[in-house]
Write a protein that holds these residues in place. Structure first.
Motif, PDB file in Angstrom:
ATOM      1  N   SER A  29      52.137  14.362  55.280  1.00 32.06           N
ATOM      2  CA  SER A  29      50.935  14.039  54.892  1.00 32.06           C
ATOM      3  C   SER A  29      51.637  15.803  53.775  1.00 32.06           C
ATOM      4  O   SER A  29      51.108  16.254  52.872  1.00 32.06           O
ATOM      5  CB  SER A  29      50.056  14.874  55.156  1.00 32.06           C
ATOM      6  OG  SER A  29      49.099  13.869  55.484  1.00 32.06           O
ATOM      7  N   LEU A 110      42.191  15.462  44.305  1.00 28.56           N
ATOM      8  CA  LEU A 110      42.081  13.735  45.244  1.00 28.56           C
ATOM      9  C   LEU A 110      42.174  12.569  43.848  1.00 28.56           C
ATOM     10  O   LEU A 110      43.121  12.476  43.709  1.00 28.56           O
ATOM     11  CB  LEU A 110      40.833  13.559  45.782  1.00 28.56           C
ATOM     12  CG  LEU A 110      40.774  14.033  47.577  1.00 28.56           C
ATOM     13  CD1 LEU A 110      39.218  13.149  47.824  1.00 28.56           C
ATOM     14  CD2 LEU A 110      41.083  14.061  47.892  1.00 28.56           C
ATOM     15  N   ASN A 113      46.072  13.916  42.310  1.00 25.20           N
ATOM     16  CA  ASN A 113      46.598  13.533  43.722  1.00 25.20           C
ATOM     17  C   ASN A 113      47.863  11.571  43.286  1.00 25.20           C
ATOM     18  O   ASN A 113      48.173  11.910  43.706  1.00 25.20           O
ATOM     19  CB  ASN A 113      46.239  13.750  45.389  1.00 25.20           C
ATOM     20  CG  ASN A 113      46.958  15.831  45.174  1.00 25.20           C
ATOM     21  OD1 ASN A 113      48.413  16.118  45.456  1.00 25.20           O
ATOM     22  ND2 ASN A 113      46.148  16.606  44.864  1.00 25.20           N
ATOM     23  N   GLY A 231      48.479  19.232  51.587  1.00 25.52           N
ATOM     24  CA  GLY A 231      48.551  18.051  52.031  1.00 25.52           C
ATOM     25  C   GLY A 231      47.698  18.073  53.260  1.00 25.52           C
ATOM     26  O   GLY A 231      47.580  17.571  53.735  1.00 25.52           O
ATOM     27  N   SER A 234      44.586  17.662  54.945  1.00 25.99           N
ATOM     28  CA  SER A 234      43.649  16.266  54.896  1.00 25.99           C
ATOM     29  C   SER A 234      43.297  16.134  56.280  1.00 25.99           C
ATOM     30  O   SER A 234      42.281  15.921  56.379  1.00 25.99           O
ATOM     31  CB  SER A 234      44.859  15.331  54.656  1.00 25.99           C
ATOM     32  OG  SER A 234      45.858  15.129  54.653  1.00 25.99           O
ATOM     33  N   PHE A 312      46.279  11.206  52.439  1.00 27.96           N
ATOM     34  CA  PHE A 312      45.197  11.452  51.482  1.00 27.96           C
ATOM     35  C   PHE A 312      44.244  10.305  51.597  1.00 27.96           C
ATOM     36  O   PHE A 312      43.088  10.819  51.468  1.00 27.96           O
ATOM     37  CB  PHE A 312      45.601  12.143  50.136  1.00 27.96           C
ATOM     38  CG  PHE A 312      45.689  13.390  50.511  1.00 27.96           C
ATOM     39  CD1 PHE A 312      44.787  14.515  50.421  1.00 27.96           C
ATOM     40  CD2 PHE A 312      46.899  13.673  49.087  1.00 27.96           C
ATOM     41  CE1 PHE A 312      44.776  15.773  49.914  1.00 27.96           C
ATOM     42  CE2 PHE A 312      47.452  15.281  49.292  1.00 27.96           C
ATOM     43  CZ  PHE A 312      46.269  15.722  49.751  1.00 27.96           C
ATOM     44  N   SER A 316      39.795  11.159  51.349  1.00 25.25           N
ATOM     45  CA  SER A 316      39.302  10.520  50.922  1.00 25.25           C
ATOM     46  C   SER A 316      38.478   9.773  50.690  1.00 25.25           C
ATOM     47  O   SER A 316      37.133  10.118  50.430  1.00 25.25           O
ATOM     48  CB  SER A 316      39.662   9.792  49.940  1.00 25.25           C
ATOM     49  OG  SER A 316      40.232   8.529  49.353  1.00 25.25           O
TER      50      SER A 316
END
Length: 514
Positions: A29, A110, A113, A231, A234, A312, A316
């Motif tokens: 990530s 989010l 990205n 990142g 995450s 992500f 998310s």
């Protein structure tokens, strides 16, 4: 802070992510994109001075490792945290900061990205083959390709931790090839040419704040280095997806140590050979009649950016579903009864809708209504004017995301540091937390302040230069003015979304329990 109890939705399915996979998600990530996107900028900030650039790297990595040591304390507060860094703010800070951080993550970070990362992947592919038909695609074709990339990961990795794990293993395994390549190519280059490829500072009558002094460039570069690590956190939002949630902090710390080591080796290699980027080695590879090797590595770097999107997606989905379960996002009551502990359909739906709206709004503004503020037209061969405008707008939207994300981390650490005295939240009482948290707050906090100072200082300098007709021509002046003004505008827009109250609804905050 008064916390009301509310039933939280937790997963009853068998967890799919083991410790090694979690470490790889941290690595996947945060490695493979930023080091190639930002290293040239970092070297430029120090006016080509490799040693000063290395000092910036060492300071930033020290701060990142200290941050990693803080994670044991932060993650020990709950094994059911689906909100990641926003969960830390929720646990340790007040309601106002939590709501501000939540809005930033849900409505800005989010979706943005998912917007910017596929464009960076496509741009990297285009750079590998300048003047090709692919490099000359117009902005709407590039937009459709980027849209398809994010949609794929949202509806595969977002729905399933198993798919996240599988795709992360594939992407990380493949993208280690250019990482190894980049880490050794500098020494091969120097061994062949017997010289170090120093960047040359460009003399200009209109320097920006970061170009005034190479020593100043050290401190301006640190926030850019933080972007390289953006990142990694995450994984904190995937505690409920791990077989051993209490090992989340260890996974992040080990991942950060691996990323730091690899990035430092790559940075040194590229700075002594390619002026900070792989594209700086084009002439050398052409002289060896093996340009295809460099092009292959650039294509794999682009593929590696997919790993950031992949990391992500599941986070998310968990993030949005936790907000829905606690009636803490728009339309939450409508979707609460539709939540299913065995799938992340609702979370994927929120991810997709918010991303889709922002994607087309930003893409249309960038392709049709913006200008080429970053001079892509003069740097990249074969790009259409509209594509250059769009990429400049992508850069604009990316400016503040990692900066504000690290500000959220600092807020969570500061709250946890205060909790060491109040003892309102039970934690593991890690012995390294006190000193590591202070170092993290000072270095990261100082760097964030510096990037804000740089933004407003640049605006003042550009307005001064424009008022005294110091630019070479009107186009250069317009690009400089629009670029600096819009950077400030986007900052205030983001802060407005975060801190301006949107309703008088009484929020139901849930206390996480171990």
């Amino acid at each position: 802070m008064t916390l009301s109890k509310k039933t939280n939705v937790t997963s009853t399915k068998k967890q799919k992510i083991n410790f090694i996979s979690a470490v790889l998600i941290v690595i996947g990530s945060s490695i493979g994109a930023g080091i190639f996107l930002k290293n040239g900028e970092i070297l430029g900030n120090t006016q080509g001075n490799i040693w000063m650039a290395m000092i910036a790297w060492i300071i930033a990595i020290f701060a990142i490792i200290c941050l990693g040591l803080c994670l044991t304390e932060l993650c020990s507060a709950s094994s059911k945290n689906k909100l990641g860094i926003i969960g830390w703010i929720k646990i340790f800070c007040n309601e106002y900061l939590y709501q501000s951080g939540k809005k930033f993550m849900a409505y800005l970070y989010l979706p943005i990205n998912f917007f910017i990362m596929p464009f960076y992947a496509v741009m990297t592919m285009q750079e590998a083959f300048p003047n090709s038909a692919f490099a000359q695609l117009d902005w709407y074709y590039i937009a459709l390709i980027s849209l398809a990339i994010s949609m794929w990961f949202i509806f595969t990795s977002g729905l399933s931790s198993k798919m996240t794990n599988i795709q992360n293993w594939i992407i990380t395994s493949v993208k280690f090839l250019p990482l190894i390549f980049a880490a050794i190519i500098g020494y091969v280059y120097v061994g062949d040419t017997h010289s170090i490829n120093e960047s040359v500072a460009v003399e200009t009558s209109t320097p920006l704040f970061n170009q005034l002094n190479p020593v100043l460039g050290i401190f301006i570069s640190i926030p850019s280095i933080f972007f390289v690590f953006d990142g990694f956190y995450s994984t904190a939002g995937l505690q409920t997806e791990m077989k051993e949630p209490k090992k989340t902090s260890n996974a992040m710390l080990i991942g950060l140590l691996c990323v730091s080591t690899i990035d430092l080796l790559i940075s040194i290699s590229l700075m002594i050979s390619g002026q900070g980027s792989l594209s700086g080695l084009t002439s050398w590879f052409e002289s060896k009649n093996c340009l295809w090797v460099l092009q292959t590595m650039q294509m794999i770097v682009a593929f590696g950016i997919f790993g950031i999107i992949n990391g992500f997606c599941l986070y998310s989905s968990n993030f949005y579903e936790d907000l829905v379960a606690n009636n803490d996002i728009v339309l939450a009551k409508f979707f609460q009864k539709k939540l299913n502990p065995n799938t992340h359909t609702i979370g994927c739906l929120y991810s997709f809708v918010l991303f889709f709206i922002l994607f087309w709004a930003c893409t249309l503004i960038g392709g049709l209504g913006y200008i080429d503020t970053n001079s892509y037209g003069s740097l990249l061969i074969g790009y259409t004017p509209a594509t250059c405008k769009l990429y400049s707008f992508v850069d604009l939207m990316a400016n503040w995301t990692s900066v504000l994300a690290f500000a959220c981390i600092v807020a969570g650490i500061a709250g946890a540091l205060k909790n060491k005295k109040t003892k309102k939240v039970k934690t593991c009482d890690d012995k390294n937390f006190n000193w590591a948290s202070w170092i993290t707050i000072i270095i990261v906090g100082y760097s964030l302040v510096m990037i804000v100072i740089q933004t407003f200082a640049n605006l003042g300098l550009v307005v001064y230069y424009a008022g005294h007709n110091m630019y070479d021509n009107l186009n250069v002046q317009t690009e400089a003015l629009v670029g600096t003004i819009m950077t400030v505008v986007v900052l205030f827009l983001f802060l407005g979304v975060m801190f301006v109250p949107t309703s008088k609804t009484k929020y139901n905050l849930v206390k996480y329990e171990n």
